[in-house]
Write a protein that holds these residues in place. Structure first.
Motif, mmCIF file in Angstrom:
data_model
loop_
_atom_site.group_PDB
_atom_site.id
_atom_site.type_symbol
_atom_site.label_atom_id
_atom_site.label_comp_id
_atom_site.label_asym_id
_atom_site.label_seq_id
_atom_site.Cartn_x
_atom_site.Cartn_y
_atom_site.Cartn_z
ATOM 1 N N VAL A 1 -4.449 -0.917 -7.604
ATOM 2 C CA VAL A 1 -3.904 -0.360 -9.029
ATOM 3 C C VAL A 1 -2.656 -0.697 -9.455
ATOM 4 O O VAL A 1 -2.070 -1.115 -10.413
ATOM 5 N N LEU A 2 -1.750 -0.618 -8.212
ATOM 6 C CA LEU A 2 -0.342 -1.051 -8.380
ATOM 7 C C LEU A 2 -0.305 -2.536 -8.942
ATOM 8 O O LEU A 2 0.490 -2.790 -10.086
ATOM 9 N N ARG A 3 -0.988 -3.492 -8.381
ATOM 10 C CA ARG A 3 -1.123 -4.902 -8.601
ATOM 11 C C ARG A 3 -1.498 -5.220 -10.327
ATOM 12 O O ARG A 3 -0.614 -5.778 -10.892
ATOM 13 N N HIS A 4 -2.345 -4.371 -10.596
ATOM 14 C CA HIS A 4 -3.071 -4.394 -11.936
ATOM 15 C C HIS A 4 -1.873 -3.976 -13.013
ATOM 16 O O HIS A 4 -1.455 -4.681 -13.961
ATOM 17 N N GLU B 1 0.853 -1.306 0.005
ATOM 18 C CA GLU B 1 0.017 -0.201 -0.191
ATOM 19 C C GLU B 1 0.824 1.444 -0.030
ATOM 20 O O GLU B 1 0.783 2.294 -0.701
ATOM 21 N N ARG B 2 1.780 1.197 0.810
ATOM 22 C CA ARG B 2 2.815 2.631 0.948
ATOM 23 C C ARG B 2 3.657 2.623 -0.420
ATOM 24 O O ARG B 2 3.824 3.535 -0.871
ATOM 25 N N ILE B 3 4.059 1.511 -0.922
ATOM 26 C CA ILE B 3 4.702 1.437 -2.217
ATOM 27 C C ILE B 3 3.699 2.095 -3.255
ATOM 28 O O ILE B 3 4.219 2.897 -4.271
ATOM 29 N N GLY C 1 2.811 6.500 -6.959
ATOM 30 C CA GLY C 1 1.915 7.162 -7.630
ATOM 31 C C GLY C 1 0.626 6.312 -8.110
ATOM 32 O O GLY C 1 -0.135 6.952 -8.717
ATOM 33 N N PHE C 2 0.747 5.273 -7.811
ATOM 34 C CA PHE C 2 -0.620 4.344 -8.283
ATOM 35 C C PHE C 2 -1.644 4.487 -7.236
ATOM 36 O O PHE C 2 -3.026 4.399 -7.673
ATOM 37 N N GLY C 3 -1.468 4.948 -5.985
ATOM 38 C CA GLY C 3 -2.643 5.431 -5.121
ATOM 39 C C GLY C 3 -2.917 4.342 -4.199
ATOM 40 O O GLY C 3 -3.175 4.416 -2.933
ATOM 41 N N PRO D 1 3.261 -10.673 -10.023
ATOM 42 C CA PRO D 1 2.809 -9.690 -9.042
ATOM 43 C C PRO D 1 3.834 -9.191 -8.169
ATOM 44 O O PRO D 1 4.931 -9.648 -7.913
ATOM 45 N N PRO D 2 3.514 -7.801 -7.640
ATOM 46 C CA PRO D 2 4.597 -7.412 -6.660
ATOM 47 C C PRO D 2 5.072 -8.204 -5.438
ATOM 48 O O PRO D 2 6.351 -8.382 -5.354
ATOM 49 N N ALA D 3 4.371 -9.010 -4.943
ATOM 50 C CA ALA D 3 4.933 -9.917 -4.038
ATOM 51 C C ALA D 3 5.983 -10.878 -4.601
ATOM 52 O O ALA D 3 6.919 -11.305 -3.932
ATOM 53 N N ALA D 4 5.555 -11.579 -5.527
ATOM 54 C CA ALA D 4 6.356 -12.582 -6.358
ATOM 55 C C ALA D 4 7.651 -11.839 -6.746
ATOM 56 O O ALA D 4 8.684 -12.424 -6.640
ATOM 57 N N TYR D 5 7.586 -10.688 -7.406
ATOM 58 C CA TYR D 5 8.804 -9.764 -7.646
ATOM 59 C C TYR D 5 9.748 -9.727 -6.377
ATOM 60 O O TYR D 5 11.158 -9.855 -6.533
ATOM 61 N N ARG D 6 9.251 -9.227 -5.425
ATOM 62 C CA ARG D 6 9.984 -8.981 -4.244
ATOM 63 C C ARG D 6 10.707 -10.247 -3.521
ATOM 64 O O ARG D 6 11.818 -10.084 -3.241
ATOM 65 N N ARG D 7 9.930 -11.586 -3.508
ATOM 66 C CA ARG D 7 10.572 -12.603 -3.228
ATOM 67 C C ARG D 7 11.815 -12.857 -4.082
ATOM 68 O O ARG D 7 12.780 -13.278 -3.750
ATOM 69 N N ALA D 8 11.759 -12.774 -5.173
ATOM 70 C CA ALA D 8 12.747 -12.947 -6.317
ATOM 71 C C ALA D 8 13.902 -11.880 -6.366
ATOM 72 O O ALA D 8 15.062 -12.325 -6.590
#
Length: 320
Positions: free
Chosen positions: A293-296, A280-282, A287-289, A305-312
């Motif tokens: 919207v960020l995940r989309h 949410e903070r990211i 700028g995605f709010g 998705p962002p969570a998978a990207y962070r893990r990698a």
């Protein structure tokens, strides 16, 4: 049935890409229930040391003619510009027309294109060379978003390690998922990876300065968490909206909306890699709010998705 695999080694030999093919097809894993392959490393100069991209020399065990009639002929990377050995191109064409498979790893796709095998077909190569492949071979349908593409008898993979994914896909297709899983387990890699190579592509500000818009681009990149629109950006550039939109597309190569979205995704990637901020903070910082919207947008541009990207890709402290 996939039994005879011929890898064509040419100077300078791409050692990692060749190693991928050797690891999947060249190791006897019959004790694990994997069928034995007739694996051949072929060259026009068998028995002679060949230069490699990483220093050590390589000696091919089989002559080039040993690749004829193979179930699979593979090109493990290589130069992105010719001239290419006409005998190699003939073998590639002959293999495809005779019902065999042709596989390229990374930049090896350029030789397949030179042989005419990518005309009208979907294909992949390393993201760094994708635009060049598309420009030089306009009949090839280059896909930047995937790790590999199978189109008829032709299988092309994206950058370097994507060759593992392509090889395991081929094994899965020809010999079944159980065999592919057994090979993957011994290699300590996933049998199938999600996402594509776009997650590895950097999308910074344009490398070449934009004559009339550079100041605006740099300002926006520093204020991605704010609202932006064509009218507000046009006012900052002291242009009419129509002129701004036209110049933006001409100088940047895309629309303001698409560029802004890509820059926000790039900011989100950086924050996912280098901070422990929640999604949410990211989303707000980039700028995605909202996280939704960020995940989309992240999923659409990066493929995961962002969570998978962070893990990698999250930076981990070095072990001491």
């Amino acid at each position: 049935m996939l039994h005879t695999i011929a890898v064509i080694a040419q100077e300078p030999v791409a050692m990692f890409e060749l190693g991928v093919l050797c690891e999947v097809f060249g190791i006897d894993r019959t004790d694990d229930g994997v069928p034995a392959f007739d694996f051949r490393v072929c060259s026009s100069r068998p028995g002679e040391p060949l230069r490699t991209t990483s220093g050590p020399a390589l000696v091919a065990t089989h002559p080039l003619e040993a690749a004829r009639g193979a179930d699979l002929v593979a090109i493990p990377g290589g130069p992105v510009q010719g001239p290419y050995d006409p005998a190699v191109l003939d073998i590639l064409r002959e293999t495809a027309s005779a019902g065999g498979r042709v596989l390229s790893v990374c930049s090896g796709a350029f030789q397949l294109a030179a042989a005419g095998l990518l005309d009208g077909r979907g294909c992949a190569t390393h993201w760094r060379y994708a635009a060049r492949l598309a420009d030089e071979h306009p009949l090839a349908r280059v896909d930047l978003d995937v790790l590999y593409v199978e189109d008829g008898p032709i299988l092309t993979s994206a950058g370097t390690a994507a060759g593992i994914d392509a090889c395991l896909h081929l094994v899965r297709t020809e010999l079944g998922s159980e065999v592919a899983t057994r090979i993957a387990r011994r290699m300590v890699v996933p049998p199938h990876r999600s996402g594509g190579q776009r997650q590895f592509v950097e999308t910074p500000l344009p490398a070449e300065p934009c004559d009339s818009l550079q100041d605006v681009l740099e300002w926006v990149a520093e204020h991605l968490d704010e609202e932006h629109s064509v009218p507000t950006l046009a006012r900052r550039a002291a242009m009419s909206e129509r002129t701004f939109a036209r110049r933006f597309t001409a100088e940047v190569g895309t629309t303001p909306h698409k560029w802004l979205t890509s820059q926000r995704v790039l900011r989100a990637r950086h924050l996912l890699e280098s901070t422990d901020l929640d999604v949410e903070r990211i989303a707000r910082e980039s700028g995605f709010g909202t996280a939704a919207v960020l995940r989309h947008h992240f999923q659409r541009e990066i493929g995961i998705p962002p969570a998978a990207y962070r893990r990698a890709f999250a930076h981990q402290p070095a072990a001491v």
